[in-house]
Design a protein around this motif. Sequence first.
Motif, mmCIF file in Angstrom:
data_model
loop_
_atom_site.group_PDB
_atom_site.id
_atom_site.type_symbol
_atom_site.label_atom_id
_atom_site.label_comp_id
_atom_site.label_asym_id
_atom_site.label_seq_id
_atom_site.Cartn_x
_atom_site.Cartn_y
_atom_site.Cartn_z
ATOM 1 N N GLY A 14 36.917 54.078 40.355
ATOM 2 C CA GLY A 14 37.037 53.008 41.329
ATOM 3 C C GLY A 14 37.525 51.739 40.665
ATOM 4 O O GLY A 14 36.817 51.168 39.823
ATOM 5 N N ARG A 15 38.724 51.310 40.973
ATOM 6 C CA ARG A 15 39.302 50.102 40.393
ATOM 7 C C ARG A 15 39.990 49.312 41.508
ATOM 8 O O ARG A 15 40.472 49.886 42.485
ATOM 9 C CB ARG A 15 40.336 50.444 39.307
ATOM 10 N N PRO A 16 40.060 47.994 41.368
ATOM 11 C CA PRO A 16 40.742 47.171 42.383
ATOM 12 C C PRO A 16 42.257 47.245 42.207
ATOM 13 O O PRO A 16 42.913 46.268 41.827
ATOM 14 C CB PRO A 16 40.189 45.764 42.118
ATOM 15 N N TYR A 17 42.821 48.421 42.460
ATOM 16 C CA TYR A 17 44.246 48.625 42.260
ATOM 17 C C TYR A 17 45.052 47.622 43.084
ATOM 18 O O TYR A 17 44.765 47.388 44.256
ATOM 19 C CB TYR A 17 44.632 50.056 42.638
ATOM 20 N N GLY A 18 46.056 47.065 42.470
ATOM 21 C CA GLY A 18 46.857 46.004 43.075
ATOM 22 C C GLY A 18 46.536 44.655 42.489
ATOM 23 O O GLY A 18 47.384 43.751 42.487
ATOM 24 N N ASN A 19 45.300 44.487 41.963
ATOM 25 C CA ASN A 19 44.923 43.250 41.284
ATOM 26 C C ASN A 19 45.439 43.265 39.850
ATOM 27 O O ASN A 19 45.555 44.326 39.225
ATOM 28 C CB ASN A 19 43.410 43.072 41.271
ATOM 29 N N ASN A 20 45.688 42.087 39.322
ATOM 30 C CA ASN A 20 46.144 41.929 37.945
ATOM 31 C C ASN A 20 45.013 41.361 37.099
ATOM 32 O O ASN A 20 44.681 40.183 37.221
ATOM 33 C CB ASN A 20 47.358 40.993 37.908
ATOM 34 N N PRO A 21 44.410 42.163 36.213
ATOM 35 C CA PRO A 21 43.318 41.649 35.380
ATOM 36 C C PRO A 21 43.803 40.787 34.221
ATOM 37 O O PRO A 21 42.984 40.272 33.460
ATOM 38 C CB PRO A 21 42.647 42.931 34.862
ATOM 39 N N TYR A 22 45.119 40.627 34.079
ATOM 40 C CA TYR A 22 45.699 39.843 32.980
ATOM 41 C C TYR A 22 46.460 38.640 33.546
ATOM 42 O O TYR A 22 47.525 38.283 33.048
ATOM 43 C CB TYR A 22 46.642 40.708 32.154
ATOM 44 N N GLN A 23 45.923 38.012 34.558
ATOM 45 C CA GLN A 23 46.623 36.928 35.248
ATOM 46 C C GLN A 23 47.125 35.865 34.272
ATOM 47 O O GLN A 23 46.375 35.348 33.444
ATOM 48 C CB GLN A 23 45.694 36.278 36.267
ATOM 49 N N GLY A 24 48.422 35.548 34.361
ATOM 50 C CA GLY A 24 49.025 34.519 33.526
ATOM 51 C C GLY A 24 49.328 34.943 32.107
ATOM 52 O O GLY A 24 49.778 34.119 31.301
ATOM 53 N N TYR A 25 49.130 36.222 31.780
ATOM 54 C CA TYR A 25 49.280 36.645 30.386
ATOM 55 C C TYR A 25 50.707 36.497 29.882
ATOM 56 O O TYR A 25 50.927 36.227 28.698
ATOM 57 C CB TYR A 25 48.821 38.097 30.221
ATOM 58 N N ASP A 26 51.696 36.670 30.768
ATOM 59 C CA ASP A 26 53.077 36.601 30.291
ATOM 60 C C ASP A 26 53.679 35.207 30.424
ATOM 61 O O ASP A 26 54.897 35.044 30.460
ATOM 62 C CB ASP A 26 53.952 37.641 30.995
ATOM 63 N N ASN A 27 52.825 34.198 30.474
ATOM 64 C CA ASN A 27 53.316 32.828 30.403
ATOM 65 C C ASN A 27 54.100 32.658 29.104
ATOM 66 O O ASN A 27 53.591 32.952 28.016
ATOM 67 C CB ASN A 27 52.122 31.861 30.423
ATOM 68 N N ALA A 50 33.033 55.209 31.892
ATOM 69 C CA ALA A 50 33.602 54.707 33.142
ATOM 70 C C ALA A 50 33.805 53.200 33.132
ATOM 71 O O ALA A 50 34.720 52.686 33.751
ATOM 72 C CB ALA A 50 32.702 55.100 34.307
ATOM 73 N N GLY A 51 32.948 52.468 32.434
ATOM 74 C CA GLY A 51 33.057 51.010 32.466
ATOM 75 C C GLY A 51 34.301 50.513 31.768
ATOM 76 O O GLY A 51 34.634 50.974 30.703
ATOM 77 N N LEU A 52 34.975 49.545 32.356
ATOM 78 C CA LEU A 52 36.192 48.987 31.785
ATOM 79 C C LEU A 52 35.934 47.560 31.329
ATOM 80 O O LEU A 52 35.522 46.719 32.101
ATOM 81 C CB LEU A 52 37.309 48.986 32.828
ATOM 82 N N ALA A 53 36.166 47.298 30.034
ATOM 83 C CA ALA A 53 36.034 45.939 29.521
ATOM 84 C C ALA A 53 37.385 45.252 29.627
ATOM 85 O O ALA A 53 38.359 45.724 29.077
ATOM 86 C CB ALA A 53 35.559 45.959 28.063
ATOM 87 N N LEU A 54 37.449 44.171 30.361
ATOM 88 C CA LEU A 54 38.707 43.462 30.536
ATOM 89 C C LEU A 54 39.022 42.626 29.303
ATOM 90 O O LEU A 54 38.153 41.993 28.732
ATOM 91 C CB LEU A 54 38.630 42.535 31.758
ATOM 92 N N ILE A 55 40.303 42.631 28.936
ATOM 93 C CA ILE A 55 40.757 41.837 27.806
ATOM 94 C C ILE A 55 41.362 40.552 28.342
ATOM 95 O O ILE A 55 42.248 40.585 29.173
ATOM 96 C CB ILE A 55 41.796 42.607 26.981
ATOM 97 N N VAL A 56 40.896 39.420 27.853
ATOM 98 C CA VAL A 56 41.388 38.133 28.301
ATOM 99 C C VAL A 56 42.331 37.583 27.247
ATOM 100 O O VAL A 56 42.014 37.566 26.061
ATOM 101 C CB VAL A 56 40.226 37.136 28.535
ATOM 102 N N SER A 57 43.485 37.127 27.663
ATOM 103 C CA SER A 57 44.487 36.656 26.697
ATOM 104 C C SER A 57 44.025 35.375 26.034
ATOM 105 O O SER A 57 43.329 34.552 26.610
ATOM 106 C CB SER A 57 45.824 36.416 27.399
ATOM 107 N N ALA A 58 44.449 35.211 24.770
ATOM 108 C CA ALA A 58 44.217 33.987 24.035
ATOM 109 C C ALA A 58 45.506 33.182 24.077
ATOM 110 O O ALA A 58 46.535 33.648 23.631
ATOM 111 C CB ALA A 58 43.828 34.298 22.583
ATOM 112 N N CYS A 59 45.468 31.956 24.629
ATOM 113 C CA CYS A 59 46.697 31.213 24.873
ATOM 114 C C CYS A 59 46.966 30.219 23.767
ATOM 115 O O CYS A 59 46.056 29.656 23.184
ATOM 116 C CB CYS A 59 46.616 30.489 26.216
ATOM 117 N N GLY A 60 48.209 29.922 23.530
ATOM 118 C CA GLY A 60 48.649 28.928 22.580
ATOM 119 C C GLY A 60 50.127 28.592 22.835
ATOM 120 O O GLY A 60 50.769 29.135 23.705
ATOM 121 N N GLU A 61 50.347 27.834 22.308
ATOM 122 C CA GLU A 61 51.765 27.479 22.462
ATOM 123 C C GLU A 61 52.755 28.170 21.432
ATOM 124 O O GLU A 61 52.394 28.304 20.339
ATOM 125 C CB GLU A 61 51.862 25.975 22.350
#
Length: 411
Positions: A245-258, A8-19
Amino acid sequence: MRARTAIAGLALIVSACGEGGVEDDAGSTVSEEPPSTTTTVVEEPTTTQAPVDISEDGFPEGPSALDDMGSDAFPPPLVDTSAIISGGPPPDGIPPIDEPQFIDVADADAWISDEEPVVVIDVNGDVRAYPVQVMIWHEIVNDVVGGIPVAVTYCPLCNSAISYERTIDGQETTFGTSGRLFASALVMYDRATESLWTHFDGRAVVGVLTGHRLQPVASPLLSWADFKNSHPDGLVLDRSETGFGRPYGNNPYQGYDNPSSFPFLFNGEVDERSAAMQRVVGVREGDEARAWSLEVISGEGAAATNTELGDTPLVILWSEGQSSALDAPQIASGRDVGSVGVFSPVVDGRALTFSVEDATFVDDETGTTWDITGRAVSGELADAQLERVPHLDTFWFAWSTYAPGTDLIEQ
């Protein structure tokens, strides 16, 4: 083959940013060959070994590729297994939805904003929407649409919605998330043999079923407003009955498509003709593949691009009003990236040419008006339907990796 218990637990993936190219019929630059420095990760296999047969009695037995990708019991893998890496969660740590429940458009309208993206499936007249606000937390929905067992998939790291029939040589299975990535994309596993499958091309690349390929099912991304206007009697995946149970509507990948960011755990070299996170529309036709940048096919309110791929005429329709799922903290608040439809412009043997008048699609030959789903809304051809050409909304790094040597049309 043992069954796996969903975690049930969801591990969120955080983007690695670079130019160098030629012009197409619309005057845009077409880069026909990737630069010589490009390293491609995905190629068609050179092995001639046929996939193992699946008998009427069921799937073949064998070890799990989730446990050991290097087992001698498997056929030769179709990719370098060292490039299949952990994305963080364990198998089904991002839990698929195996018993989806649906509601009607009117009920869903209470919690989906007009701008939000939904994945759309239409099989035998059974039309369903899978809100990305749900898909982003689950990635796979095992469903039956129009009597056909399907796996609806969405990979947030590639912003790609791709769906497949989940029947292999007459035997039905379901799919789970492996917790692994290949070229920064979802790797699925089938629950019958625990072979590993790539998201973009539906191939079993490691495991007992290596070499088998799933039958794709068109699943474009549309805005909720476009879906409910075109399919008011359609069904919608219910977010209150997912089993989680998930916070549907929230974006766990905020800013990923920069556009200046870099794909998470991508282990290839990006084709330097464009930025890794450039949004593109990709189309394959036989041995040919082409991508159009979002800027080329979009416009003021709406845009129509009349083009061709090989000997096949195409029209690419774009309309404003779909939010990026990967931009803002709330999916509904993401910047407008618009919705795309790719179609054959031929109706009853007559090729049509499309333009835009007052943000409305119009064919020049009859003056008929059309919507983003390729349906004639009014005029001489009212109720006609353009034949959809499968396309993919995704990022450049993903398309160029899975379609090496692709043409690129950019401004």
